[in-house]
Motif scaffolding. Structure first.
Motif, PDB file in Angstrom:
ATOM      1  N   ALA A  28       0.840  -1.189   0.000  1.00  0.00           N
ATOM      2  CA  ALA A  28       0.000   0.000   0.000  1.00  0.00           C
ATOM      3  C   ALA A  28       0.878   1.242   0.000  1.00  0.00           C
ATOM      4  O   ALA A  28       2.027   1.215   0.444  1.00  0.00           O
ATOM      5  N   MET A  29       0.322   2.329  -0.524  1.00  0.00           N
ATOM      6  CA  MET A  29       1.038   3.586  -0.576  1.00  0.00           C
ATOM      7  C   MET A  29       0.166   4.676   0.023  1.00  0.00           C
ATOM      8  O   MET A  29      -1.069   4.589   0.032  1.00  0.00           O
ATOM      9  N   GLY A  30       0.820   5.717   0.506  1.00  0.00           N
ATOM     10  CA  GLY A  30       0.059   6.795   1.109  1.00  0.00           C
ATOM     11  C   GLY A  30       0.659   8.151   0.825  1.00  0.00           C
ATOM     12  O   GLY A  30       1.838   8.263   0.495  1.00  0.00           O
ATOM     13  N   TRP A  31      -0.182   9.150   0.939  1.00  0.00           N
ATOM     14  CA  TRP A  31       0.254  10.543   0.876  1.00  0.00           C
ATOM     15  C   TRP A  31      -0.020  11.202   2.214  1.00  0.00           C
ATOM     16  O   TRP A  31      -1.097  11.003   2.805  1.00  0.00           O
ATOM     17  N   PHE A  32       0.932  11.989   2.651  1.00  0.00           N
ATOM     18  CA  PHE A  32       0.825  12.751   3.885  1.00  0.00           C
ATOM     19  C   PHE A  32       1.215  14.190   3.577  1.00  0.00           C
ATOM     20  O   PHE A  32       1.773  14.485   2.522  1.00  0.00           O
ATOM     21  N   ARG A  33       0.937  15.085   4.510  1.00  0.00           N
ATOM     22  CA  ARG A  33       1.369  16.468   4.332  1.00  0.00           C
ATOM     23  C   ARG A  33       1.705  17.085   5.677  1.00  0.00           C
ATOM     24  O   ARG A  33       1.206  16.659   6.716  1.00  0.00           O
TER      25      ARG A  33
END
Length: 125
Positions: free
Chosen positions: A33-38
């Motif tokens: 799985a992959m994710g985006w954060f900020r």
């Protein structure tokens, strides 16, 4: 292990759109799985969106639902974040991350590591 490099950030006006890309290296990209954060100045890093290993399950922070779309192309070892209707509060450094376990499906169980260096998104009003 999956190593990632983010790109696509920049300056955009309120209401505009950007598409971020995260290029990954490593033989296991299509299995994780992959994710985006900020992270905005003075704030903690926050989850934005996640996608399971085959794209069959996605999840979003409430603040971006309906405006952002995460997707992936396993043939290109790339995950994307399409950001529409951008708001000033979306301005931040955006990071991509890979799950440390294989074949993850449930967003609540993703264990993200392998962070990239981030790409800056600036939203002007």
């Amino acid at each position: 292990q999956v190593d990632v490099v983010e790109s696509g950030g920049g300056l955009v006006q309120v209401g505009g759109s950007l598409r971020l890309s995260c290029g990954a290296s490593g033989r296991t990209f299509s299995m994780v799985a992959m994710g985006w954060f900020r992270q905005a100045p003075g704030k903690e890093r926050e989850f934005v969106a996640g996608i399971n290993w085959n794209g069959g399950n996605t999840c979003y922070a409430d603040s971006v639902k309906g405006r952002f779309t995460i997707s992936r192309d396993n043939a290109k070892n790339t995950v994307y974040l399409q950001m529409n209707s951008l708001k000033p509060e979306d301005a931040a450094v955006y990071y991509c991350a890979a799950d440390r376990t294989l074949w993850g499906y449930d967003c609540n169980l993703f264990d993200f590591g392998s962070w990239g260096q981030g790409t800056q998104v600036t939203v002007s009003s």
